[in-house]
Each structure stands twice: as C-alpha cells, then as structure tokens.
Scaffold this motif. Structure first.
Motif, PDB file in Angstrom:
ATOM      1  N   UNK A  81       0.852  -1.198   0.000  1.00  0.00           N
ATOM      2  CA  UNK A  81       0.000   0.000   0.000  1.00  0.00           C
ATOM      3  C   UNK A  81       0.888   1.248   0.000  1.00  0.00           C
ATOM      4  N   UNK A  82       0.606   2.157  -0.899  1.00  0.00           N
ATOM      5  CA  UNK A  82       1.444   3.347  -1.056  1.00  0.00           C
ATOM      6  C   UNK A  82       2.657   3.099  -1.929  1.00  0.00           C
ATOM      7  N   UNK A  83       2.834   1.865  -2.410  1.00  0.00           N
ATOM      8  CA  UNK A  83       3.958   1.523  -3.275  1.00  0.00           C
ATOM      9  C   UNK A  83       3.738   2.017  -4.691  1.00  0.00           C
ATOM     10  N   UNK A  84       4.809   2.073  -5.425  1.00  0.00           N
ATOM     11  CA  UNK A  84       4.782   2.634  -6.774  1.00  0.00           C
ATOM     12  C   UNK A  84       4.797   1.545  -7.836  1.00  0.00           C
ATOM     13  N   UNK A  85       4.134   1.842  -8.946  1.00  0.00           N
ATOM     14  CA  UNK A  85       4.048   0.945 -10.090  1.00  0.00           C
ATOM     15  C   UNK A  85       4.554   1.683 -11.316  1.00  0.00           C
ATOM     16  N   UNK A  86       5.355   1.014 -12.122  1.00  0.00           N
ATOM     17  CA  UNK A  86       5.817   1.564 -13.389  1.00  0.00           C
ATOM     18  C   UNK A  86       5.682   0.511 -14.473  1.00  0.00           C
ATOM     19  N   UNK A  87       4.953   0.822 -15.514  1.00  0.00           N
ATOM     20  CA  UNK A  87       4.724  -0.108 -16.610  1.00  0.00           C
ATOM     21  C   UNK A  87       5.197   0.519 -17.909  1.00  0.00           C
ATOM     22  N   UNK A  88       5.890  -0.261 -18.731  1.00  0.00           N
ATOM     23  CA  UNK A  88       6.318   0.224 -20.043  1.00  0.00           C
ATOM     24  C   UNK A  88       6.276  -0.930 -21.031  1.00  0.00           C
ATOM     25  N   UNK A  89       6.597  -0.618 -22.286  1.00  0.00           N
ATOM     26  CA  UNK A  89       6.453  -1.590 -23.352  1.00  0.00           C
ATOM     27  C   UNK A  89       5.079  -1.505 -23.986  1.00  0.00           C
ATOM     28  N   UNK A 108      -3.519   6.281 -10.824  1.00  0.00           N
ATOM     29  CA  UNK A 108      -2.608   6.370 -11.962  1.00  0.00           C
ATOM     30  C   UNK A 108      -2.314   7.815 -12.327  1.00  0.00           C
ATOM     31  N   UNK A 109      -1.064   8.065 -12.680  1.00  0.00           N
ATOM     32  CA  UNK A 109      -0.632   9.370 -13.170  1.00  0.00           C
ATOM     33  C   UNK A 109      -1.054   9.500 -14.636  1.00  0.00           C
ATOM     34  N   UNK A 110      -1.023  10.721 -15.171  1.00  0.00           N
ATOM     35  CA  UNK A 110      -1.245  10.846 -16.620  1.00  0.00           C
ATOM     36  C   UNK A 110      -0.187  10.018 -17.362  1.00  0.00           C
ATOM     37  N   UNK A 111      -0.605   9.383 -18.434  1.00  0.00           N
ATOM     38  CA  UNK A 111       0.296   8.536 -19.215  1.00  0.00           C
ATOM     39  C   UNK A 111       1.361   9.406 -19.876  1.00  0.00           C
ATOM     40  N   UNK A 112       2.613   8.996 -19.756  1.00  0.00           N
ATOM     41  CA  UNK A 112       3.728   9.691 -20.402  1.00  0.00           C
ATOM     42  C   UNK A 112       3.968   9.044 -21.758  1.00  0.00           C
ATOM     43  N   UNK A 114       6.265   9.063 -25.379  1.00  0.00           N
ATOM     44  CA  UNK A 114       7.435   9.488 -26.143  1.00  0.00           C
ATOM     45  C   UNK A 114       7.410   8.717 -27.441  1.00  0.00           C
ATOM     46  N   UNK A 115       7.303   9.476 -28.531  1.00  0.00           N
ATOM     47  CA  UNK A 115       7.079   8.889 -29.838  1.00  0.00           C
ATOM     48  C   UNK A 115       5.823   8.036 -29.743  1.00  0.00           C
ATOM     49  N   UNK A 116       5.853   6.767 -30.021  1.00  0.00           N
ATOM     50  CA  UNK A 116       4.629   5.964 -29.953  1.00  0.00           C
ATOM     51  C   UNK A 116       4.541   5.124 -28.684  1.00  0.00           C
ATOM     52  N   UNK A 117       5.542   5.209 -27.791  1.00  0.00           N
ATOM     53  CA  UNK A 117       5.618   4.373 -26.592  1.00  0.00           C
ATOM     54  C   UNK A 117       5.173   5.133 -25.353  1.00  0.00           C
ATOM     55  N   UNK A 118       4.659   4.396 -24.368  1.00  0.00           N
ATOM     56  CA  UNK A 118       4.107   5.010 -23.164  1.00  0.00           C
ATOM     57  C   UNK A 118       4.760   4.447 -21.899  1.00  0.00           C
ATOM     58  N   UNK A 119       4.679   5.261 -20.881  1.00  0.00           N
ATOM     59  CA  UNK A 119       5.009   4.828 -19.525  1.00  0.00           C
ATOM     60  C   UNK A 119       3.787   5.106 -18.677  1.00  0.00           C
ATOM     61  N   UNK A 120       3.373   4.095 -17.941  1.00  0.00           N
ATOM     62  CA  UNK A 120       2.215   4.203 -17.056  1.00  0.00           C
ATOM     63  C   UNK A 120       2.723   4.046 -15.626  1.00  0.00           C
ATOM     64  N   UNK A 121       2.433   5.034 -14.786  1.00  0.00           N
ATOM     65  CA  UNK A 121       2.888   4.995 -13.399  1.00  0.00           C
ATOM     66  C   UNK A 121       1.716   5.279 -12.473  1.00  0.00           C
ATOM     67  N   UNK A 122       1.869   4.846 -11.234  1.00  0.00           N
ATOM     68  CA  UNK A 122       0.823   5.106 -10.258  1.00  0.00           C
ATOM     69  C   UNK A 122       1.248   4.659  -8.877  1.00  0.00           C
ATOM     70  N   UNK A 123       0.375   4.941  -7.923  1.00  0.00           N
ATOM     71  CA  UNK A 123       0.601   4.593  -6.520  1.00  0.00           C
ATOM     72  C   UNK A 123      -0.526   3.678  -6.072  1.00  0.00           C
ATOM     73  N   UNK A 124      -0.174   2.623  -5.363  1.00  0.00           N
ATOM     74  CA  UNK A 124      -1.179   1.657  -4.892  1.00  0.00           C
ATOM     75  C   UNK A 124      -2.072   2.318  -3.846  1.00  0.00           C
ATOM     76  N   UNK A 125      -3.362   2.161  -4.037  1.00  0.00           N
ATOM     77  CA  UNK A 125      -4.341   2.761  -3.125  1.00  0.00           C
ATOM     78  C   UNK A 125      -4.286   2.086  -1.756  1.00  0.00           C
TER      79      UNK A 125
END
Length: 125
Positions: A81-89, A108-112, A114-125
């Motif tokens: 809980x409160x931990x961070x998540x980072x997803x890419x690919x 979840x944070x706004x999706x980042x 770059x070119x056609x690829x994304x990074x999805x980040x967020x904090x566990x509720x």
C-alpha cells in the motif's frame, strides 16, 4: 522484469527482486548482476519459485500490453500500500486498455508518451 533489477541496485536500491518467465533471462540477469558487483543484493525467481505474499516498495514491468493486461491481477498485488508501479512496453494506442486493468488498484498518473511508446505509473491505493 529481471534485467532491470540489477540496474536499480547500482543506483540506490538496498535490494531488488526480479521475476521472469524465461529461465534464460534469469541467467542473464544473474550474470549481469555479478559483473556489476550487486549479486549479493539481487534475488531472482521464476514465477512458481517466488516467495508467497511477496511485496515491494516499487514494482516495474517492461513487457507488451497484452501480457500487462493479463498479468494485472498478479502484478497488482506486488506493490505495498502506497507503493509505486511503473509499466512500459506499451504503445500509445494500447495505453487506455492497460490503464483500465490497473485503475481499480492504483491512483494512476497521466500517461507519459514518447514517440509511440508510453510509460504508465501510479501509486497503490
């Protein structure tokens, strides 16, 4: 997942855990960790070998959108809980579907993008 684990140890992490479905990726990560002098702080597992109730402060996964969606129930339980998540690919056109798979468990944070690829980040509720 496993390959990035040793890199985090070179920066500031006290320890890292890598989980991968490919035994060759585990072997390559172990060899990289040894070359970089961080093997004493890195634990590597195939999914069926990982400890029960494993949780982490930060969880990252760099795999394709389909597996990220399929594995969401397994990945979502790994951050504390409160931990961070980072997803890419993830391609920009696939980001919404991946976000939907994680939105119930994470702020979840706004999706980042770059070119056609994304990074999805967020904090566990």
């Amino acid at each position: 997942m496993a390959q990035g684990s040793w890199r985090s140890l070179r920066s500031s992490a006290a320890q890292a855990i890598g989980i991968d479905i490919d035994p060759h990726a585990i072997q390559a990560s172990r060899a990289n960790a040894e070359r970089n002098g961080v093997s004493d702080r890195l634990s590597l597992y195939l999914p069926h070998q990982q400890p029960e109730n494993l949780q982490a402060d930060v969880v990252v996964a760099n795999i394709l959108a389909g597996p990220l969606r399929e594995l969401a129930p397994l990945i979502s339980v790994l951050p504390k809980p409160g931990g961070h998540l980072g997803l890419s690919g993830v391609l920009e056109s696939q980001a919404e579907g991946v976000c939907e798979a994680y939105a119930a468990q994470f702020a979840l944070d706004p999706v980042a993008v770059k070119e056609e690829w994304c990074r999805i980040t967020g904090v566990k509720a």
